[in-house]
Write a protein that holds these residues in place. Sequence first.
Motif, mmCIF file in Angstrom:
data_model
loop_
_atom_site.group_PDB
_atom_site.id
_atom_site.type_symbol
_atom_site.label_atom_id
_atom_site.label_comp_id
_atom_site.label_asym_id
_atom_site.label_seq_id
_atom_site.Cartn_x
_atom_site.Cartn_y
_atom_site.Cartn_z
ATOM 1 N N ASN A 5 -13.821 -7.946 -7.361
ATOM 2 C CA ASN A 5 -12.993 -9.142 -7.490
ATOM 3 C C ASN A 5 -11.502 -8.852 -7.580
ATOM 4 O O ASN A 5 -10.709 -9.775 -7.596
ATOM 5 C CB ASN A 5 -13.429 -9.945 -8.722
ATOM 6 C CG ASN A 5 -14.802 -10.554 -8.531
ATOM 7 O OD1 ASN A 5 -15.232 -10.772 -7.409
ATOM 8 N ND2 ASN A 5 -15.488 -10.818 -9.618
ATOM 9 N N ASN A 6 -11.102 -7.597 -7.652
ATOM 10 C CA ASN A 6 -9.695 -7.285 -7.865
ATOM 11 C C ASN A 6 -9.038 -6.488 -6.745
ATOM 12 O O ASN A 6 -7.857 -6.189 -6.831
ATOM 13 C CB ASN A 6 -9.531 -6.514 -9.175
ATOM 14 C CG ASN A 6 -9.890 -7.372 -10.365
ATOM 15 O OD1 ASN A 6 -9.480 -8.513 -10.457
ATOM 16 N ND2 ASN A 6 -10.667 -6.820 -11.275
ATOM 17 N N VAL A 7 -9.779 -6.128 -5.702
ATOM 18 C CA VAL A 7 -9.234 -5.324 -4.609
ATOM 19 C C VAL A 7 -9.617 -5.969 -3.280
ATOM 20 O O VAL A 7 -10.773 -6.299 -3.062
ATOM 21 C CB VAL A 7 -9.751 -3.869 -4.671
ATOM 22 C CG1 VAL A 7 -9.193 -3.045 -3.531
ATOM 23 C CG2 VAL A 7 -9.406 -3.228 -6.011
ATOM 24 N N SER A 15 0.880 -2.345 13.420
ATOM 25 C CA SER A 15 0.244 -1.027 13.370
ATOM 26 C C SER A 15 -1.280 -1.099 13.329
ATOM 27 O O SER A 15 -1.950 -0.161 13.727
ATOM 28 C CB SER A 15 0.733 -0.243 12.148
ATOM 29 O OG SER A 15 0.212 -0.802 10.954
ATOM 30 N N GLY A 16 -1.831 -2.192 12.819
ATOM 31 C CA GLY A 16 -3.276 -2.297 12.654
ATOM 32 C C GLY A 16 -3.779 -1.549 11.428
ATOM 33 O O GLY A 16 -4.979 -1.482 11.184
ATOM 34 N N LYS A 17 -2.867 -1.014 10.648
ATOM 35 C CA LYS A 17 -3.226 -0.242 9.466
ATOM 36 C C LYS A 17 -3.837 -1.158 8.412
ATOM 37 O O LYS A 17 -3.335 -2.250 8.157
ATOM 38 C CB LYS A 17 -1.986 0.455 8.911
ATOM 39 C CG LYS A 17 -2.288 1.562 7.951
ATOM 40 C CD LYS A 17 -1.034 2.381 7.695
ATOM 41 C CE LYS A 17 -1.405 3.647 6.951
ATOM 42 N NZ LYS A 17 -0.232 4.500 6.736
ATOM 43 N N LYS A 18 -4.938 -0.694 7.823
ATOM 44 C CA LYS A 18 -5.630 -1.465 6.792
ATOM 45 C C LYS A 18 -5.570 -0.710 5.478
ATOM 46 O O LYS A 18 -5.592 0.520 5.457
ATOM 47 C CB LYS A 18 -7.089 -1.700 7.181
ATOM 48 C CG LYS A 18 -7.230 -2.525 8.431
ATOM 49 C CD LYS A 18 -8.661 -2.747 8.798
ATOM 50 C CE LYS A 18 -8.706 -3.553 10.097
ATOM 51 N NZ LYS A 18 -9.979 -4.143 10.336
ATOM 52 N N ALA A 19 -5.511 -1.461 4.395
ATOM 53 C CA ALA A 19 -5.467 -0.845 3.077
ATOM 54 C C ALA A 19 -6.179 -1.749 2.085
ATOM 55 O O ALA A 19 -6.184 -2.975 2.239
ATOM 56 C CB ALA A 19 -4.035 -0.616 2.640
ATOM 57 N N MET A 20 -6.777 -1.137 1.090
ATOM 58 C CA MET A 20 -7.363 -1.880 -0.008
ATOM 59 C C MET A 20 -6.279 -2.035 -1.071
ATOM 60 O O MET A 20 -5.754 -1.045 -1.580
ATOM 61 C CB MET A 20 -8.593 -1.155 -0.556
ATOM 62 C CG MET A 20 -9.706 -0.997 0.484
ATOM 63 S SD MET A 20 -10.225 -2.545 1.291
ATOM 64 C CE MET A 20 -11.045 -3.371 -0.064
ATOM 65 N N ILE A 21 -5.957 -3.278 -1.379
ATOM 66 C CA ILE A 21 -4.827 -3.594 -2.246
ATOM 67 C C ILE A 21 -5.308 -4.364 -3.479
ATOM 68 O O ILE A 21 -6.092 -5.306 -3.362
ATOM 69 C CB ILE A 21 -3.768 -4.433 -1.479
ATOM 70 C CG1 ILE A 21 -3.295 -3.689 -0.223
ATOM 71 C CG2 ILE A 21 -2.613 -4.815 -2.390
ATOM 72 C CD1 ILE A 21 -2.595 -2.373 -0.485
ATOM 73 N N LYS A 22 -4.784 -3.966 -4.615
ATOM 74 C CA LYS A 22 -5.141 -4.605 -5.880
ATOM 75 C C LYS A 22 -4.571 -6.024 -5.945
ATOM 76 O O LYS A 22 -3.427 -6.263 -5.548
ATOM 77 C CB LYS A 22 -4.600 -3.775 -7.047
ATOM 78 C CG LYS A 22 -4.999 -4.287 -8.394
ATOM 79 C CD LYS A 22 -4.488 -3.365 -9.483
ATOM 80 C CE LYS A 22 -4.823 -3.932 -10.846
ATOM 81 N NZ LYS A 22 -4.287 -3.110 -11.922
ATOM 82 N N ILE A 91 -4.010 -12.091 -3.045
ATOM 83 C CA ILE A 91 -5.066 -12.664 -3.879
ATOM 84 C C ILE A 91 -6.392 -12.719 -3.123
ATOM 85 O O ILE A 91 -7.384 -13.226 -3.620
ATOM 86 C CB ILE A 91 -4.695 -14.058 -4.423
ATOM 87 C CG1 ILE A 91 -4.467 -15.062 -3.288
ATOM 88 C CG2 ILE A 91 -3.472 -13.971 -5.334
ATOM 89 C CD1 ILE A 91 -4.353 -16.499 -3.750
ATOM 90 N N GLY A 92 -6.393 -12.188 -1.894
ATOM 91 C CA GLY A 92 -7.589 -12.143 -1.068
ATOM 92 C C GLY A 92 -7.302 -11.311 0.170
ATOM 93 O O GLY A 92 -6.178 -10.871 0.391
ATOM 94 N N SER A 93 -8.309 -11.101 0.980
ATOM 95 C CA SER A 93 -8.114 -10.346 2.219
ATOM 96 C C SER A 93 -7.229 -11.156 3.156
ATOM 97 O O SER A 93 -7.340 -12.380 3.235
ATOM 98 C CB SER A 93 -9.459 -10.053 2.885
ATOM 99 O OG SER A 93 -10.211 -9.200 2.054
ATOM 100 N N VAL A 94 -6.336 -10.457 3.863
ATOM 101 C CA VAL A 94 -5.368 -11.157 4.705
ATOM 102 C C VAL A 94 -4.861 -10.205 5.788
ATOM 103 O O VAL A 94 -4.883 -8.992 5.613
ATOM 104 C CB VAL A 94 -4.197 -11.702 3.838
ATOM 105 C CG1 VAL A 94 -3.377 -10.587 3.239
ATOM 106 C CG2 VAL A 94 -3.331 -12.674 4.605
ATOM 107 N N GLU A 95 -4.423 -10.785 6.905
ATOM 108 C CA GLU A 95 -3.797 -10.021 7.995
ATOM 109 C C GLU A 95 -2.372 -10.529 8.164
ATOM 110 O O GLU A 95 -2.145 -11.742 8.275
ATOM 111 C CB GLU A 95 -4.580 -10.205 9.295
ATOM 112 C CG GLU A 95 -4.031 -9.388 10.439
ATOM 113 C CD GLU A 95 -4.871 -9.514 11.700
ATOM 114 O OE1 GLU A 95 -4.477 -8.915 12.715
ATOM 115 O OE2 GLU A 95 -5.898 -10.213 11.692
ATOM 116 N N LEU A 96 -1.411 -9.589 8.179
ATOM 117 C CA LEU A 96 -0.004 -9.952 8.195
ATOM 118 C C LEU A 96 0.768 -9.198 9.264
ATOM 119 O O LEU A 96 0.492 -8.031 9.516
ATOM 120 C CB LEU A 96 0.634 -9.628 6.834
ATOM 121 C CG LEU A 96 0.024 -10.310 5.628
ATOM 122 C CD1 LEU A 96 0.515 -9.666 4.354
ATOM 123 C CD2 LEU A 96 0.335 -11.793 5.648
#
Length: 122
Positions: A5-7, A15-22, A91-96
């Motif tokens: 629930n927090n990441v 770039s298409g780079k993905k990361a797990m963010i708190k 606050i959730g998964s997102v693409e920017l």
Amino acid sequence: MSTNNNVYEVTFQPSGKKAMIKRGTTVLDAARRTGLPIVTRCGGKASCMMCKVRHVGENRFGLSPTGDNELRKLGGLHEEGYRLGCQAKVIGSVELMLPEDPLRAAVRKLLEQQHDDDNTLW
């Protein structure tokens, strides 16, 4: 995608780079921690407007609600999906879509102008 629930997964374009963010991390900090620095002049105080990011994915609810100060700064850009990276929190998964580095933008514009000039000559 969320491992708990927090990441949350944040995808940074172009770039298409993905990361797990708190949860609660600003987009500005998340990009920097991912190795994709966003240039700012105001130190994240919502005054220089250099950290504008734009939603490009389907999930428009992956960022915190827009505050009044941010809305005033963005004006109509907010309706086009823009947010200030220093104010928007994950606050959730997102693409920017991240802003183009100013130096790279200047070089790209010069190269485009040179290409246009070369085509005009022939």
